[in-house]
Design an enzyme around this catalytic site. Sequence first.
Site, PDB file in Angstrom:
ATOM      1  N   TYR A 143      33.533  38.564  46.090  1.00 16.64           N
ATOM      2  CA  TYR A 143      33.011  37.711  47.171  1.00 16.64           C
ATOM      3  C   TYR A 143      32.166  36.566  46.609  1.00 16.64           C
ATOM      4  O   TYR A 143      32.179  35.456  47.135  1.00 16.64           O
ATOM      5  CB  TYR A 143      32.200  38.541  48.178  1.00 16.64           C
ATOM      6  CG  TYR A 143      33.086  39.252  49.154  1.00 16.64           C
ATOM      7  CD1 TYR A 143      33.454  38.653  50.345  1.00 16.64           C
ATOM      8  CD2 TYR A 143      33.602  40.507  48.857  1.00 16.64           C
ATOM      9  CE1 TYR A 143      34.302  39.287  51.235  1.00 16.64           C
ATOM     10  CE2 TYR A 143      34.448  41.159  49.734  1.00 16.64           C
ATOM     11  CZ  TYR A 143      34.788  40.538  50.918  1.00 16.64           C
ATOM     12  OH  TYR A 143      35.642  41.160  51.793  1.00 16.64           O
ATOM     13  N   GLU A 145      33.692  47.341  54.171  1.00 13.59           N
ATOM     14  CA  GLU A 145      34.675  47.781  53.168  1.00 13.59           C
ATOM     15  C   GLU A 145      34.141  48.942  52.333  1.00 13.59           C
ATOM     16  O   GLU A 145      34.901  49.858  51.992  1.00 13.59           O
ATOM     17  CB  GLU A 145      35.098  46.590  52.295  1.00 13.59           C
ATOM     18  CG  GLU A 145      36.031  45.666  53.071  1.00 13.59           C
ATOM     19  CD  GLU A 145      36.161  44.258  52.502  1.00 13.59           C
ATOM     20  OE1 GLU A 145      35.901  44.062  51.304  1.00 13.59           O
ATOM     21  OE2 GLU A 145      36.526  43.348  53.278  1.00 13.59           O
ATOM     22  N   THR A 189      59.588  50.257  61.893  1.00 10.29           N
ATOM     23  CA  THR A 189      58.989  51.280  61.026  1.00 10.29           C
ATOM     24  C   THR A 189      57.748  51.958  61.638  1.00 10.29           C
ATOM     25  O   THR A 189      57.706  53.187  61.664  1.00 10.29           O
ATOM     26  CB  THR A 189      58.693  50.726  59.612  1.00 10.29           C
ATOM     27  OG1 THR A 189      57.979  49.496  59.726  1.00 10.29           O
ATOM     28  CG2 THR A 189      59.958  50.497  58.832  1.00 10.29           C
ATOM     29  N   PRO A 190      56.750  51.211  62.152  1.00  8.11           N
ATOM     30  CA  PRO A 190      55.636  51.948  62.762  1.00  8.11           C
ATOM     31  C   PRO A 190      56.060  52.721  64.001  1.00  8.11           C
ATOM     32  O   PRO A 190      55.489  53.763  64.325  1.00  8.11           O
ATOM     33  CB  PRO A 190      54.623  50.846  63.119  1.00  8.11           C
ATOM     34  CG  PRO A 190      55.393  49.582  63.161  1.00  8.11           C
ATOM     35  CD  PRO A 190      56.520  49.753  62.189  1.00  8.11           C
ATOM     36  N   HIS A 204      41.698  44.213  52.965  1.00  8.99           N
ATOM     37  CA  HIS A 204      40.957  44.075  51.708  1.00  8.99           C
ATOM     38  C   HIS A 204      40.804  45.425  51.007  1.00  8.99           C
ATOM     39  O   HIS A 204      40.977  45.532  49.803  1.00  8.99           O
ATOM     40  CB  HIS A 204      39.555  43.501  51.974  1.00  8.99           C
ATOM     41  CG  HIS A 204      39.540  42.019  52.251  1.00  8.99           C
ATOM     42  ND1 HIS A 204      38.464  41.379  52.813  1.00  8.99           N
ATOM     43  CD2 HIS A 204      40.453  41.042  52.024  1.00  8.99           C
ATOM     44  CE1 HIS A 204      38.722  40.086  52.930  1.00  8.99           C
ATOM     45  NE2 HIS A 204      39.926  39.856  52.464  1.00  8.99           N
TER      46      HIS A 204
HETATM   47  C1  HEM Z   1      43.576  38.469  53.267  1.00 14.57           C
HETATM   48  C2  HEM Z   1      39.565  36.555  55.155  1.00 14.57           C
HETATM   49  C3  HEM Z   1      37.226  37.325  51.006  1.00 14.57           C
HETATM   50  C4  HEM Z   1      41.431  38.471  48.927  1.00 14.57           C
HETATM   51  C5  HEM Z   1      42.676  37.904  54.127  1.00 14.57           C
HETATM   52  C6  HEM Z   1      42.984  37.527  55.484  1.00 14.57           C
HETATM   53  C7  HEM Z   1      41.872  36.990  56.013  1.00 14.57           C
HETATM   54  C8  HEM Z   1      40.848  37.010  54.997  1.00 14.57           C
HETATM   55  C9  HEM Z   1      41.701  36.474  57.425  1.00 14.57           C
HETATM   56  C10 HEM Z   1      44.343  37.693  56.169  1.00 14.57           C
HETATM   57  C11 HEM Z   1      44.454  39.096  56.679  1.00 14.57           C
HETATM   58  C12 HEM Z   1      45.829  39.384  57.187  1.00 14.57           C
HETATM   59  O1  HEM Z   1      46.788  39.344  56.443  1.00 14.57           O
HETATM   60  O2  HEM Z   1      45.942  39.670  58.354  1.00 14.57           O
HETATM   61  C13 HEM Z   1      38.581  36.609  54.193  1.00 14.57           C
HETATM   62  C14 HEM Z   1      37.208  36.186  54.392  1.00 14.57           C
HETATM   63  C15 HEM Z   1      36.555  36.396  53.225  1.00 14.57           C
HETATM   64  C16 HEM Z   1      37.508  36.946  52.295  1.00 14.57           C
HETATM   65  C17 HEM Z   1      36.657  35.618  55.686  1.00 14.57           C
HETATM   66  C18 HEM Z   1      35.122  36.115  52.864  1.00 14.57           C
HETATM   67  C19 HEM Z   1      34.115  36.277  53.679  1.00 14.57           C
HETATM   68  C20 HEM Z   1      38.159  37.691  50.074  1.00 14.57           C
HETATM   69  C21 HEM Z   1      37.883  37.969  48.685  1.00 14.57           C
HETATM   70  C22 HEM Z   1      39.062  38.274  48.094  1.00 14.57           C
HETATM   71  C23 HEM Z   1      40.094  38.217  49.122  1.00 14.57           C
HETATM   72  C24 HEM Z   1      36.507  37.951  48.031  1.00 14.57           C
HETATM   73  C25 HEM Z   1      39.336  38.613  46.644  1.00 14.57           C
HETATM   74  C26 HEM Z   1      39.267  37.741  45.710  1.00 14.57           C
HETATM   75  C27 HEM Z   1      42.370  38.554  49.924  1.00 14.57           C
HETATM   76  C28 HEM Z   1      43.755  38.874  49.689  1.00 14.57           C
HETATM   77  C29 HEM Z   1      44.378  38.893  50.942  1.00 14.57           C
HETATM   78  C30 HEM Z   1      43.352  38.572  51.915  1.00 14.57           C
HETATM   79  C31 HEM Z   1      44.406  39.139  48.335  1.00 14.57           C
HETATM   80  C32 HEM Z   1      45.842  39.157  51.242  1.00 14.57           C
HETATM   81  C33 HEM Z   1      46.486  37.831  51.214  1.00 14.57           C
HETATM   82  C34 HEM Z   1      47.859  37.786  50.728  1.00 14.57           C
HETATM   83  O3  HEM Z   1      48.168  38.514  49.810  1.00 14.57           O
HETATM   84  O4  HEM Z   1      48.603  36.983  51.278  1.00 14.57           O
HETATM   85  N1  HEM Z   1      41.378  37.576  53.849  1.00 14.57           N
HETATM   86  N2  HEM Z   1      38.716  37.060  52.923  1.00 14.57           N
HETATM   87  N3  HEM Z   1      39.505  37.871  50.301  1.00 14.57           N
HETATM   88  N4  HEM Z   1      42.159  38.389  51.261  1.00 14.57           N
HETATM   89 FE1  HEM Z   1      40.419  37.801  52.093  1.00 14.57          FE
END
Ligand code: HEM
Length: 407
Positions: A95, A137, A280-281, A85
């Site tokens: 959020y 964060e 890469t890593p 994030h």
């Molecule tokens: C990715 C959980 C809130 C945007 C992720 C991932 C998880 C997660 C598990 C995957 C991480 C990985 O790739 O290993 C959560 C939880 C949230 C939350 C539990 C709330 C409590 C948000 C919010 C945003 C956001 C508020 C923004 C609007 C993203 C984006 C990704 C991501 C853009 C990358 C996904 C992609 O591009 O495929 N999040 N998230 N998340 N999250 Fe969240």
Amino acid sequence: MLSQQTIDVIQSTVPVLEVHGEAITRHFYQTLFTAHPELLNIFNHANQKQGRQQAALANMVYTAALHIDNLAAILPAVRQVAHKHRSLGIVPEQYAIVGTYLLQAIGDVLGEAATDEILAAWGDAYQVIADAFIGIEQDMYSEAANQTGGWDGFRTFKVAKKVQESELITSFYLIPEDGKSISSYKPGQYISIKIQPAGQEFTQIRQYTLSDAPGKPYYRISVKRESGGSDRPDGVISNYLHNHITEGSLVELSAPAGDFILDLEDPRPVVLLSGGAGITPMVSMLNTLVESDDQRSITFLHASPNGLSHAFRDHVDQLSQEHVNLNAHYCYTSPADSDLENELVYKRRYMDAAWLRQVIQEPDANYYLCGSVTFMRSVYAELLSIGVASDRIHYEFFGPKASLVPA
Ligand code: HEM
């Protein structure tokens, strides 16, 4: 603090939500993006199409909800997502938006089963989970911005050099356009790159691991050109980088992030295992060790179809001639005849236990693993079978997380 009654409601409804998990998250994303199309600038569209992100977010919310009375128990998982994030530039206000549409989706999908009590409990629980993420964060943002050469958000970099490493992998050397210093990083970390391909409505953000040792005036990423198949299209951004980003092009980067890192405090030997672009890593870790003249035993094992697809082979061969503590070996699935003249090459479908036993001379080591999910599942199982303890195996997925334990 949540009341015991709220905690009980949450924990008793998690199984119900899990059953409807996919429907809830599908509905959630549809309504979220309809109301807030600007969020399409940060979500990976390919992951959305494959449903991978839906599953990742839903699973995390449910896991957090189950541990709602002791979030510390899942702190490592929260920190890992928080790194992602932070690297994407997610801000606290988002959020609230996600919370609104998640709750609405729970209500819509469960219908009458979603009583006011259940919805209120989930609203409170979501706030607790969101606050935990936001707090971690915020600390990460401050840390990234306050270190020497660090910055907040995205910064413009210029492609100083583009080098082909194999038939599919090309390195990009990136220097900041402002000419100032860049922050250091830990070997294994990644950066996010933001690009708006010509003619596309939204920006796209992708993570790429830094592939060189830290301490250089540039960041280097080494990108595999992703070709599609029957189940997925060609990689939009990897192909764009290969075809359209040239020396002199400008791109936007966020500061290094990620918790898959080489533990230099632990003096044990290291075994670096990679498949394909997972190299890469490992090259970053290897370069860091040899450049700091670290004398521990290093075993570098790489799997690739053949010599043409194998990136950094000359580099690693050269290092293994120069450093007696480094042993490199390669496992090719379909080697050319000329590949087999290299005595380091082993012809096999996967790295198997017999070979691992033979090439790992100092097994009391830390193991670092990166590659496709199939590769990692297989090698992880083989490592366990030769007696490596699971807590010695550190691994990184590309894209949303998955399980290494076969279903
Ligand atoms: C990715 C959980 C809130 C945007 C992720 C991932 C998880 C997660 C598990 C995957 C991480 C990985 O790739 O290993 C959560 C939880 C949230 C939350 C539990 C709330 C409590 C948000 C919010 C945003 C956001 C508020 C923004 C609007 C993203 C984006 C990704 C991501 C853009 C990358 C996904 C992609 O591009 O495929 N999040 N998230 N998340 N999250 Fe969240």
